[in-house]
Every structure is written in structure tokens, then in C-alpha cells.
Design a protein around this motif. Structure first.
Motif, mmCIF file in Angstrom:
data_model
loop_
_atom_site.group_PDB
_atom_site.id
_atom_site.type_symbol
_atom_site.label_atom_id
_atom_site.label_comp_id
_atom_site.label_asym_id
_atom_site.label_seq_id
_atom_site.Cartn_x
_atom_site.Cartn_y
_atom_site.Cartn_z
ATOM 1 N N LYS A 90 8.991 2.292 -43.797
ATOM 2 C CA LYS A 90 8.577 1.950 -42.438
ATOM 3 C C LYS A 90 9.455 2.738 -41.474
ATOM 4 O O LYS A 90 10.530 2.292 -41.093
ATOM 5 C CB LYS A 90 8.716 0.458 -42.212
ATOM 6 N N VAL A 91 8.988 3.918 -41.136
ATOM 7 C CA VAL A 91 9.769 4.809 -40.281
ATOM 8 C C VAL A 91 9.106 4.944 -38.915
ATOM 9 O O VAL A 91 7.907 4.771 -38.777
ATOM 10 C CB VAL A 91 9.925 6.206 -40.929
ATOM 11 N N TYR A 92 9.903 5.273 -37.933
ATOM 12 C CA TYR A 92 9.387 5.402 -36.580
ATOM 13 C C TYR A 92 9.904 6.689 -35.935
ATOM 14 O O TYR A 92 10.183 6.719 -34.750
ATOM 15 C CB TYR A 92 9.769 4.174 -35.755
ATOM 16 N N VAL A 93 10.011 7.743 -36.734
ATOM 17 C CA VAL A 93 10.447 9.034 -36.207
ATOM 18 C C VAL A 93 9.301 9.685 -35.446
ATOM 19 O O VAL A 93 9.434 10.063 -34.295
ATOM 20 C CB VAL A 93 10.951 9.954 -37.342
ATOM 21 N N LEU A 103 -0.795 15.001 -47.937
ATOM 22 C CA LEU A 103 0.104 14.322 -46.998
ATOM 23 C C LEU A 103 1.371 13.856 -47.700
ATOM 24 O O LEU A 103 2.468 13.952 -47.143
ATOM 25 C CB LEU A 103 -0.609 13.141 -46.341
ATOM 26 N N THR A 104 1.234 13.394 -48.933
ATOM 27 C CA THR A 104 2.431 12.961 -49.672
ATOM 28 C C THR A 104 3.225 14.154 -50.187
ATOM 29 O O THR A 104 4.453 14.117 -50.213
ATOM 30 C CB THR A 104 2.072 12.028 -50.845
ATOM 31 N N GLN A 105 2.535 15.222 -50.576
ATOM 32 C CA GLN A 105 3.240 16.404 -51.077
ATOM 33 C C GLN A 105 4.083 17.061 -49.994
ATOM 34 O O GLN A 105 5.140 17.610 -50.283
ATOM 35 C CB GLN A 105 2.242 17.404 -51.676
ATOM 36 N N TYR A 106 3.618 17.028 -48.760
ATOM 37 C CA TYR A 106 4.391 17.582 -47.650
ATOM 38 C C TYR A 106 5.346 16.547 -47.059
ATOM 39 O O TYR A 106 6.014 16.815 -46.065
ATOM 40 C CB TYR A 106 3.457 18.125 -46.556
ATOM 41 N N ALA A 107 5.394 15.361 -47.659
ATOM 42 C CA ALA A 107 6.298 14.275 -47.261
ATOM 43 C C ALA A 107 6.086 13.834 -45.808
ATOM 44 O O ALA A 107 7.037 13.449 -45.126
ATOM 45 C CB ALA A 107 7.747 14.653 -47.507
ATOM 46 N N CYS A 108 4.858 13.836 -45.363
ATOM 47 C CA CYS A 108 4.562 13.414 -43.993
ATOM 48 C C CYS A 108 4.963 11.964 -43.753
ATOM 49 O O CYS A 108 5.345 11.595 -42.644
ATOM 50 C CB CYS A 108 3.078 13.615 -43.694
ATOM 51 N N GLN A 109 4.907 11.147 -44.818
ATOM 52 C CA GLN A 109 5.261 9.736 -44.704
ATOM 53 C C GLN A 109 6.751 9.523 -44.477
ATOM 54 O O GLN A 109 7.181 8.412 -44.180
ATOM 55 C CB GLN A 109 4.768 8.953 -45.930
ATOM 56 N N SER A 110 7.539 10.575 -44.570
ATOM 57 C CA SER A 110 8.968 10.405 -44.288
ATOM 58 C C SER A 110 9.230 10.290 -42.783
ATOM 59 O O SER A 110 10.293 9.814 -42.382
ATOM 60 C CB SER A 110 9.788 11.551 -44.890
ATOM 61 N N CYS A 111 8.277 10.690 -41.958
ATOM 62 C CA CYS A 111 8.424 10.564 -40.507
ATOM 63 C C CYS A 111 7.313 9.736 -39.856
ATOM 64 O O CYS A 111 7.475 9.291 -38.723
ATOM 65 C CB CYS A 111 8.431 11.941 -39.845
#
Length: 120
Positions: free
Chosen positions: A57-60, A39-47
Motif C-alpha cells: 500500500k504505497v502512496y508515491v 505492470l508487475t515486471q516493470y514494478a509499477c506497483q512499487s509506486c
């Protein structure tokens, strides 16, 4: 016991506690620990806000907490491991108008990511 050995044991135990991941529900395959890393490698936390995954703290995109309790994904796909893997790997096949990009997630990574998400 030496102070260095005591400190080493304390650091190791703290690391294990930080890495603890709940077990996925019965019938769910994959490695949730590896899924958290993917999940971090695919940068899922960016959205998305993802439990246990540091990020801004994103809300995309919708928060990914309580995934194991949801009935459907994108209003159309049953929220089981197969449906979640399909959504992760090819969201446009589920909803052609989704803003979620196709990230080129491999089948193994999607299995592990879904195991992590379904365990929370």
C-alpha cells in the motif's frame, strides 16, 4: 469422477477466475492480460496502487484506478490510449519535473499496459 479430477477442475476454474480481466473499451488495442503482467515486471506497483495487481500500500504515485474515466494525464495529455502510452514510455516528455522515471517500457508493453489500465 475421481477426487483428483474434481480437484483439478476446481483449481483450473479458480485460476481462470483469478486471471479474469475486464475488456478494454472499444478502439483500445493490446492485450490487457499481458499488460497486467507487464505492470508487475516493470514494478509499477512499487509506486502505484493498481487494481488487480498485488503490491504494498504505497502512496508515491497516484493510484491507477479508474484510468478509463479520467479526462487528462499529468494535467496536459488527453487520456486516450496514445496519450497513456506516451506517458508510460516517456513521462518527462509530458512533464519534465515528474518524479516518474523512464523505465524503458517497450511500445508493445505500453500498449498492453494501457489496455489493462483503461479497462479498469
Amino acid at each position: 469422477m475421481s477426487i483428483l479430477r474434481t480437484m483439478g477442475i476446481a483449481v483450473a476454474l479458480a485460476g481462470l477466475a483469478a486471471c479474469s480481466v475486464e475488456r478494454p473499451p472499444g478502439g483500445v488495442q493490446g492485450d490487457p492480460v499481458r499488460g497486467k503482467i507487464a505492470l508487475t515486471q516493470y514494478a509499477c506497483q512499487s509506486c502505484h496502487l493498481i487494481p488487480g495487481v498485488p503490491g504494498s500500500k504505497v502512496y508515491v504515485g497516484r493510484p491507477l484506478s479508474d484510468m478509463g474515466r479520467r479526462k487528462v494525464l499529468a494535467g496536459a495529455v488527453p487520456n486516450d490510449q496514445a496519450g497513456l502510452m506516451r506517458w508510460i514510455r516517456d513521462p518527462q516528455s509530458v512533464d519534465p519535473n515528474t518524479a516518474m522515471p523512464n523505465m524503458g517500457v517497450t511500445e508493445r508493453d505500453a500498449r498492453d499496459m494501457s489496455a489493462y489500465l483503461l479497462s479498469h
